[in-house]
Design an enzyme around this catalytic site. Sequence first.
Site, mmCIF file in Angstrom:
data_model
loop_
_atom_site.group_PDB
_atom_site.id
_atom_site.type_symbol
_atom_site.label_atom_id
_atom_site.label_comp_id
_atom_site.label_asym_id
_atom_site.label_seq_id
_atom_site.Cartn_x
_atom_site.Cartn_y
_atom_site.Cartn_z
ATOM 1 N N ASP A 163 29.506 15.898 98.415
ATOM 2 C CA ASP A 163 28.867 14.613 98.729
ATOM 3 C C ASP A 163 28.435 14.550 100.195
ATOM 4 O O ASP A 163 28.670 13.568 100.890
ATOM 5 C CB ASP A 163 29.807 13.451 98.397
ATOM 6 C CG ASP A 163 29.067 12.116 98.256
ATOM 7 O OD1 ASP A 163 27.845 12.122 97.989
ATOM 8 O OD2 ASP A 163 29.712 11.063 98.414
ATOM 9 N N THR A 221 25.687 12.030 95.442
ATOM 10 C CA THR A 221 24.762 10.928 95.684
ATOM 11 C C THR A 221 23.368 11.375 95.260
ATOM 12 O O THR A 221 22.920 12.446 95.671
ATOM 13 C CB THR A 221 24.807 10.527 97.172
ATOM 14 O OG1 THR A 221 26.154 10.150 97.490
ATOM 15 C CG2 THR A 221 23.872 9.376 97.462
ATOM 16 N N ASN A 266 28.361 10.209 105.350
ATOM 17 C CA ASN A 266 29.618 10.953 105.408
ATOM 18 C C ASN A 266 29.680 11.893 106.610
ATOM 19 O O ASN A 266 30.539 12.765 106.667
ATOM 20 C CB ASN A 266 29.839 11.725 104.108
ATOM 21 C CG ASN A 266 30.131 10.795 102.956
ATOM 22 O OD1 ASN A 266 30.524 9.644 103.155
ATOM 23 N ND2 ASN A 266 29.940 11.280 101.748
ATOM 24 N N LYS A 315 26.062 13.751 102.950
ATOM 25 C CA LYS A 315 24.965 12.799 103.171
ATOM 26 C C LYS A 315 25.202 12.157 104.528
ATOM 27 O O LYS A 315 26.321 12.239 105.071
ATOM 28 C CB LYS A 315 24.909 11.751 102.062
ATOM 29 C CG LYS A 315 26.182 10.931 101.922
ATOM 30 C CD LYS A 315 26.096 9.981 100.737
ATOM 31 C CE LYS A 315 27.403 9.224 100.544
ATOM 32 N NZ LYS A 315 27.322 8.317 99.405
ATOM 33 N N ASP A 344 34.871 11.717 104.098
ATOM 34 C CA ASP A 344 34.872 11.310 102.693
ATOM 35 C C ASP A 344 34.933 12.509 101.746
ATOM 36 O O ASP A 344 33.935 12.933 101.168
ATOM 37 C CB ASP A 344 33.671 10.429 102.364
ATOM 38 C CG ASP A 344 33.812 9.785 100.996
ATOM 39 O OD1 ASP A 344 34.790 10.089 100.259
ATOM 40 O OD2 ASP A 344 32.941 8.978 100.629
#
Length: 164
Positions: free
Chosen positions: A34, A75, A39, A36, A56
Site C-alpha cells: 500500500d 489503494t 503512507n 502511496k 501504515d
Amino acid sequence: MKKETFSEKESRDIIAPIFDALIYCHNIGIVHRDIKPENLLFSSKNLQTGIIKVSDFGLARLLTADQLATTTCGTPGYVAPEIISEKPYKEPCDFWSVGVVLFILLSGEPPFYHEDNFELFELIKKCKYDMDKPAWKGISDDAKDFIKKLLMADPAKRLDAKGI
C-alpha cells in the site's frame, strides 16, 4: 501537500530512501502492498532536512522465499496490475506503486485516473498512461525511462532492487 510538482532532484531525494526501506523490507520477506503518498511521512516540513518514513503496514504481508501473495488489496490508483488481475504476486508490486508516486511527484497528476474503478483498473492493466502532457516537457528522458521501467505491466520485467 502545498507543492504541486517536484524537481527531478527533489523527487530523487524523496524516492531513494523509500527504495532503501522497501529493499530492506523485501530482504526480510515483507511486502508493503500500500505504497502511496499518504503512507510516506516526512519528519519535518523542511524537505532538505526531513527524513521520509514508510508508514501504515496494515496491508503488509510476510512471505517466505517460496510463497506468493494472493489477496487483492491496495489503494486503487497505486495497485499493481498483477494484483488487479488476481495473479499471485511478490515484491515487485511495491516498486510499481513507487513508480506511480514518482510519476505524481514529477507531473503533479497520477498516471492512471478514472472516476470509475473498473475503468481505472483497465487502464492500469493495460499500462496506459501519458507522458506527452506539458508537465513532462522539462523532465529528462532518463527520469521518464526510469518510471517506464517501474510501470511495467509484467512484474518479471519490472525494475527491481537489483536494477535500482
